[in-house]
Design an enzyme around this catalytic site. Structure first.
Site, PDB file in Angstrom:
ATOM      1  CB  CYS A   1     -63.778 -24.520 -40.879  1.00  0.00           C
ATOM      2  SG  CYS A   1     -65.207 -25.372 -40.220  1.00  0.00           S
TER       3      CYS A   1
ATOM      4  CG  HIS B   1     -64.927 -20.397 -41.474  1.00  0.00           C
ATOM      5  ND1 HIS B   1     -65.678 -21.153 -42.341  1.00  0.00           N
ATOM      6  CD2 HIS B   1     -65.021 -21.006 -40.254  1.00  0.00           C
ATOM      7  CE1 HIS B   1     -66.201 -22.178 -41.690  1.00  0.00           C
ATOM      8  NE2 HIS B   1     -65.831 -22.109 -40.424  1.00  0.00           N
TER       9      HIS B   1
ATOM     10  CG  ASN C   1     -69.315 -23.671 -40.148  1.00  0.00           C
ATOM     11  OD1 ASN C   1     -68.778 -23.781 -41.252  1.00  0.00           O
ATOM     12  ND2 ASN C   1     -68.680 -23.893 -39.012  1.00  0.00           N
TER      13      ASN C   1
END
Ligand code: UT7
Length: 329
Positions: free
Chosen positions: A116, A256, A286
């Protein structure tokens, strides 16, 4: 000659059409909208449906749109940093497949794997090639077809992820705009909590690995949450402190999008007020490497030249980091 900085000169994003809602997920696993919303902030995510479609197919429309906005052709790109955790194939690099698809005939490229945090690592890496004067146009792509590695029988993990792609173009700037500073970290002791067990050289694919569902993302959510919530906030605060930035100096915090509670903790630690924190997790979940460029794309119209942006991410590996960017347009 004044110092060269790597300015973002265009951004774009793409999400596939299919909307996987919390209601539909609750027909697939034992969950419900209330649990998902309160624990994560996610309402729906996008899924790439269709045979023969891969991560690069999410990136193509994102980047073709970016090139159109900037008014340049794909042949002008010098370098493609393709940040992904779901490459089209184990080899060759998705950067190569992708360059061929868009006609970036003069570019070289490579894949960057930092889960990520990939897009931040990619921006920091791409910026070096601009700052040295080696390249004039570096494309940083963040794209993932997470639905290809999500176990839709694992209710604690499948509710989080979605598919998407985004990209940023880096070009030289002589007036101090662009990537100003970065704090990037990794710690392999975090591997047990977030990884894919099989399919690599450690444990090649076999009937046994398939039967044991080892080709899916494995996550111990609570442990990852504990590390993410402190580390992402700490690096964002660190990059601000060492550039003498207070919350008032920050126009936008771009976190994020893994869990709304982690975003809120990062905002609280940096002191950046709610209206300046970019959040679209409720619509996309996500998307791993795509979360930050999707945020930049959706908020692009609100950014002003000279705005101070703090980008922050945390992901598997563990990897985490924060970038300070002065917006260039
Ligand atoms: O971007 C990459 C990095 N990843 C992250 O940042 C993710 C970080 N982790 C998280 O966001 C959270 O840990 C999750 C959202 C994944 C899980 O939330 P949690 O609050 O940590 O839940 P948990 O896994 O500790 O589970 C709590 C309870 C359990 O039940 P018991 O044992 O208390 O009876 C789970 O079985 O909630 C249950 N549960 C669910 N219930 C309904 C787990 N998933 C679900 C679900 N629906 N989808």
């Amino acid at each position: 000659m004044s110092k060269i900085t790597a300015a973002i000169t265009a951004v774009n994003g793409y999400v596939p059409d299919y909307v996987l809602t919390n209601a539909e997920l609750s027909t697939m696993v034992d969950t419900n909208d209330e649990w998902i919303t309160t624990r994560t902030g996610i309402k729906e995510r996008r899924i790439l449906k269709g045979e023969g479609l891969a991560t690069s197919d999410l990136a193509v429309p994102a980047v073709l749109g970016l090139l159109k906005k900037r008014g340049i052709g794909a042949e002008e790109i010098d370098l493609i940093v393709f940040c992904t955790t779901t490459p089209d194939m184990p080899f060759p690099a998705t950067a190569n497949l992708f360059a061929h698809k868009i006609g970036a005939v003069n570019a070289w490229g490579f894949d960057l794997q930092a889960a990520c945090s990939g897009f931040l690592f990619g921006l920091a890496t791409g910026a070096q090639f601009i700052e040295t004067g080696r390249h004039k146009k570096v494309l940083v792509v963040g794209a993932d077809k997470m639905s290809s590695i999500v176990d839709y029988q694992d209710r604690a993990t499948c509710i989080i992820f979605g598919d998407g792609a985004g990209a940023a173009l880096l070009e030289p700037n002589y007036d101090g705009y662009g990537v100003i500073d970065s704090v990037l970290k990794s710690d392999g002791s975090g591997i047990p909590f977030l990884h894919m067990k099989a399919g690599g050289s450690l444990k090649p694919a076999s009937h046994e690995t398939i039967d044991a569902r080892e080709h899916y993302a494995y996550q111990e959510g609570k442990a990852v949450f504990k590390f993410a919530v402190t580390n992402m906030a700490d690096v964002a605060a660190e990059v601000m402190e060492r550039n003498s930035l207070t919350a008032d100096d920050i126009a936008w915090l771009v976190p994020h999008q893994a869990n709304k509670r982690i975003i809120d903790a990062t905002a609280a630690r940096t002191g950046v007020s709610e209206g300046k924190v970019i959040v679209n997790i409720e619509r996309y979940g996500n998307t791993t490497n795509a979360t930050i460029p999707l945020c930049l794309w959706e908020w692009e119209d609100k950014f002003k030249k000279g705005d101070n942006l703090i980008l922050a991410a945390f992901g598997g590996g563990f990897t985490w980091g924060s970038l300070y960017i002065k917006w260039a347009y």
